[in-house]
Design a protein around this motif. Structure first.
Motif, PDB file in Angstrom:
ATOM      1  N   ASP A 208      13.794  10.750 -12.081  1.00 28.37           N
ATOM      2  CA  ASP A 208      12.969   9.590 -12.405  1.00 28.37           C
ATOM      3  C   ASP A 208      13.705   8.292 -12.125  1.00 28.37           C
ATOM      4  OD1 ASP A 208      10.920  11.244 -13.184  1.00 28.37           O
ATOM      5  OD2 ASP A 208      11.395  11.112 -15.327  1.00 28.37           O
ATOM      6  N   LEU A 209      14.985   8.252 -12.473  1.00 28.80           N
ATOM      7  CA  LEU A 209      15.785   7.054 -12.242  1.00 28.80           C
ATOM      8  C   LEU A 209      15.900   6.724 -10.761  1.00 28.80           C
ATOM      9  CD1 LEU A 209      17.691   4.861 -13.436  1.00 28.80           C
ATOM     10  CD2 LEU A 209      19.538   6.489 -13.057  1.00 28.80           C
ATOM     11  N   VAL A 210      16.147   7.737  -9.943  1.00 23.70           N
ATOM     12  CA  VAL A 210      16.289   7.512  -8.500  1.00 23.70           C
ATOM     13  C   VAL A 210      14.985   6.972  -7.913  1.00 23.70           C
ATOM     14  CG1 VAL A 210      16.574   8.710  -6.297  1.00 23.70           C
ATOM     15  CG2 VAL A 210      18.166   9.155  -8.149  1.00 23.70           C
ATOM     16  N   HIS A 211      13.871   7.589  -8.261  1.00 20.66           N
ATOM     17  CA  HIS A 211      12.598   7.129  -7.711  1.00 20.66           C
ATOM     18  C   HIS A 211      12.233   5.742  -8.233  1.00 20.66           C
ATOM     19  CE1 HIS A 211      10.869  10.285  -5.191  1.00 20.66           C
ATOM     20  NE2 HIS A 211      11.717  11.055  -5.845  1.00 20.66           N
ATOM     21  N   TYR A 212      12.438   5.500  -9.508  1.00 22.91           N
ATOM     22  CA  TYR A 212      12.119   4.192 -10.073  1.00 22.91           C
ATOM     23  C   TYR A 212      12.981   3.100  -9.435  1.00 22.91           C
ATOM     24  CZ  TYR A 212      10.872   0.709 -13.539  1.00 22.91           C
ATOM     25  OH  TYR A 212      10.413  -0.425 -14.152  1.00 22.91           O
ATOM     26  N   ALA A 213      14.273   3.383  -9.256  1.00 26.07           N
ATOM     27  CA  ALA A 213      15.162   2.395  -8.638  1.00 26.07           C
ATOM     28  C   ALA A 213      14.803   2.158  -7.173  1.00 26.07           C
ATOM     29  CB  ALA A 213      16.618   2.862  -8.760  1.00 26.07           C
TER      30      ALA A 213
ATOM     31  N   ALA B 138       0.841  -1.200   0.000  1.00 26.97           N
ATOM     32  CA  ALA B 138       0.000   0.000   0.000  1.00 26.97           C
ATOM     33  C   ALA B 138       0.877   1.251   0.000  1.00 26.97           C
ATOM     34  CB  ALA B 138      -0.926  -0.006   1.212  1.00 26.97           C
ATOM     35  N   LEU B 139       1.939   1.240   0.790  1.00 26.60           N
ATOM     36  CA  LEU B 139       2.880   2.363   0.804  1.00 26.60           C
ATOM     37  C   LEU B 139       3.523   2.536  -0.570  1.00 26.60           C
ATOM     38  CD1 LEU B 139       4.582   4.506   2.393  1.00 26.60           C
ATOM     39  CD2 LEU B 139       6.221   2.644   2.744  1.00 26.60           C
ATOM     40  N   LEU B 140       3.917   1.446  -1.183  1.00 23.06           N
ATOM     41  CA  LEU B 140       4.511   1.501  -2.511  1.00 23.06           C
ATOM     42  C   LEU B 140       3.522   2.054  -3.541  1.00 23.06           C
ATOM     43  CD1 LEU B 140       6.988   0.770  -4.283  1.00 23.06           C
ATOM     44  CD2 LEU B 140       5.984  -1.495  -4.548  1.00 23.06           C
ATOM     45  N   LEU B 141       2.285   1.655  -3.444  1.00 22.61           N
ATOM     46  CA  LEU B 141       1.257   2.143  -4.361  1.00 22.61           C
ATOM     47  C   LEU B 141       1.002   3.639  -4.172  1.00 22.61           C
ATOM     48  CD1 LEU B 141      -0.805   1.389  -6.552  1.00 22.61           C
ATOM     49  CD2 LEU B 141      -2.421   0.946  -4.704  1.00 22.61           C
ATOM     50  N   VAL B 142       0.958   4.093  -2.923  1.00 25.74           N
ATOM     51  CA  VAL B 142       0.780   5.526  -2.649  1.00 25.74           C
ATOM     52  C   VAL B 142       1.960   6.312  -3.206  1.00 25.74           C
ATOM     53  CG1 VAL B 142       0.741   7.248  -0.794  1.00 25.74           C
ATOM     54  CG2 VAL B 142      -0.729   5.238  -0.666  1.00 25.74           C
TER      55      VAL B 142
ATOM     56  N   LEU C 237      12.397  -1.275  -2.990  1.00 18.83           N
ATOM     57  CA  LEU C 237      11.381  -1.547  -1.976  1.00 18.83           C
ATOM     58  C   LEU C 237      10.562  -2.773  -2.347  1.00 18.83           C
ATOM     59  CD1 LEU C 237       9.847  -0.831   0.593  1.00 18.83           C
ATOM     60  CD2 LEU C 237       8.489   0.774  -0.762  1.00 18.83           C
ATOM     61  N   LYS C 238      10.204  -2.901  -3.613  1.00 20.13           N
ATOM     62  CA  LYS C 238       9.441  -4.067  -4.057  1.00 20.13           C
ATOM     63  C   LYS C 238      10.239  -5.353  -3.851  1.00 20.13           C
ATOM     64  CE  LYS C 238       6.741  -5.687  -7.958  1.00 20.13           C
ATOM     65  NZ  LYS C 238       6.318  -5.406  -9.331  1.00 20.13           N
ATOM     66  N   LEU C 239      11.516  -5.312  -4.164  1.00 22.26           N
ATOM     67  CA  LEU C 239      12.371  -6.483  -3.946  1.00 22.26           C
ATOM     68  C   LEU C 239      12.480  -6.809  -2.460  1.00 22.26           C
ATOM     69  CD1 LEU C 239      14.289  -8.584  -5.201  1.00 22.26           C
ATOM     70  CD2 LEU C 239      16.119  -6.917  -4.913  1.00 22.26           C
ATOM     71  N   ALA C 240      12.630  -5.794  -1.623  1.00 27.74           N
ATOM     72  CA  ALA C 240      12.721  -6.018  -0.182  1.00 27.74           C
ATOM     73  C   ALA C 240      11.427  -6.613   0.367  1.00 27.74           C
ATOM     74  CB  ALA C 240      13.040  -4.701   0.530  1.00 27.74           C
ATOM     75  N   ILE C 241      10.299  -6.165  -0.134  1.00 26.58           N
ATOM     76  CA  ILE C 241       9.016  -6.732   0.290  1.00 26.58           C
ATOM     77  C   ILE C 241       8.960  -8.208  -0.064  1.00 26.58           C
ATOM     78  CG2 ILE C 241       6.528  -6.703  -0.116  1.00 26.58           C
ATOM     79  CD1 ILE C 241       6.803  -3.640  -0.562  1.00 26.58           C
ATOM     80  N   TRP C 242       9.384  -8.550  -1.266  1.00 20.30           N
ATOM     81  CA  TRP C 242       9.379  -9.956  -1.683  1.00 20.30           C
ATOM     82  C   TRP C 242      10.307 -10.807  -0.830  1.00 20.30           C
ATOM     83  CZ3 TRP C 242       6.588 -13.094  -4.687  1.00 20.30           C
ATOM     84  CH2 TRP C 242       5.634 -12.501  -5.507  1.00 20.30           C
ATOM     85  N   VAL C 243      11.523 -10.301  -0.599  1.00 16.33           N
ATOM     86  CA  VAL C 243      12.524 -11.110   0.108  1.00 16.33           C
ATOM     87  C   VAL C 243      12.224 -11.218   1.599  1.00 16.33           C
ATOM     88  CG1 VAL C 243      14.962 -11.169   0.784  1.00 16.33           C
ATOM     89  CG2 VAL C 243      14.333 -10.672  -1.577  1.00 16.33           C
ATOM     90  N   PHE C 244      11.865 -10.110   2.229  1.00 13.78           N
ATOM     91  CA  PHE C 244      11.752 -10.094   3.689  1.00 13.78           C
ATOM     92  C   PHE C 244      10.337 -10.289   4.226  1.00 13.78           C
ATOM     93  CE2 PHE C 244      15.612  -7.529   2.897  1.00 13.78           C
ATOM     94  CZ  PHE C 244      16.517  -8.397   3.474  1.00 13.78           C
ATOM     95  N   LEU C 245       9.329 -10.182   3.382  1.00 14.74           N
ATOM     96  CA  LEU C 245       7.960 -10.338   3.871  1.00 14.74           C
ATOM     97  C   LEU C 245       7.194 -11.451   3.155  1.00 14.74           C
ATOM     98  CD1 LEU C 245       7.006  -6.581   4.299  1.00 14.74           C
ATOM     99  CD2 LEU C 245       7.660  -8.209   6.073  1.00 14.74           C
ATOM    100  N   LEU C 246       7.185 -11.415   1.827  1.00 18.74           N
ATOM    101  CA  LEU C 246       6.376 -12.402   1.111  1.00 18.74           C
ATOM    102  C   LEU C 246       7.012 -13.791   1.086  1.00 18.74           C
ATOM    103  CD1 LEU C 246       4.975 -10.275  -1.823  1.00 18.74           C
ATOM    104  CD2 LEU C 246       3.756 -11.163   0.150  1.00 18.74           C
ATOM    105  N   ALA C 247       8.323 -13.869   0.970  1.00 19.52           N
ATOM    106  CA  ALA C 247       8.970 -15.192   0.979  1.00 19.52           C
ATOM    107  C   ALA C 247       8.787 -15.896   2.330  1.00 19.52           C
ATOM    108  CB  ALA C 247      10.448 -15.061   0.618  1.00 19.52           C
TER     109      ALA C 247
END
Length: 80
Positions: free
Chosen positions: A51-56, A19-23, A61-71
């Motif tokens: 744009d590059l900084v925000h996109y990266a 939700a934070l990522l979507l906002v 954050l998306k990768l961290a969510i996958w590794v530390f929460l969803l996995a």
């Protein structure tokens, strides 16, 4: 603390993080010029670099969510 509570905590944390990522993404899309002017006070970023900084950062954050929460959430569901 039992496994069901830990599993629920991982699930809710992942949901809130997405939700934070979507906002963040929606603000970046809708208020991009304002955000760029505000950040440009301190960092003097070009449009492309901004744009590059925000996109990266969003990708990180998306990768961290996958590794530390969803996995771990998925692993706890599989050992049930």
């Amino acid at each position: 603390m039992d496994l069901e509570t830990i599993r629920a905590a991982f699930g809710w944390a992942a949901l809130m993080s997405y939700a934070l990522l979507l906002v963040w993404f929606c603000l970046w899309l809708s208020c991009r010029n304002w955000m760029h002017r505000w950040h440009n006070r301190w960092f003097r970023l070009s449009d492309e670099r901004f744009d590059l900084v925000h996109y990266a950062a969003m990708a990180g954050l998306k990768l961290a969510i996958w590794v530390f929460l969803l996995a771990p959430w998925l692993a706890l569901h599989l050992v049930r």
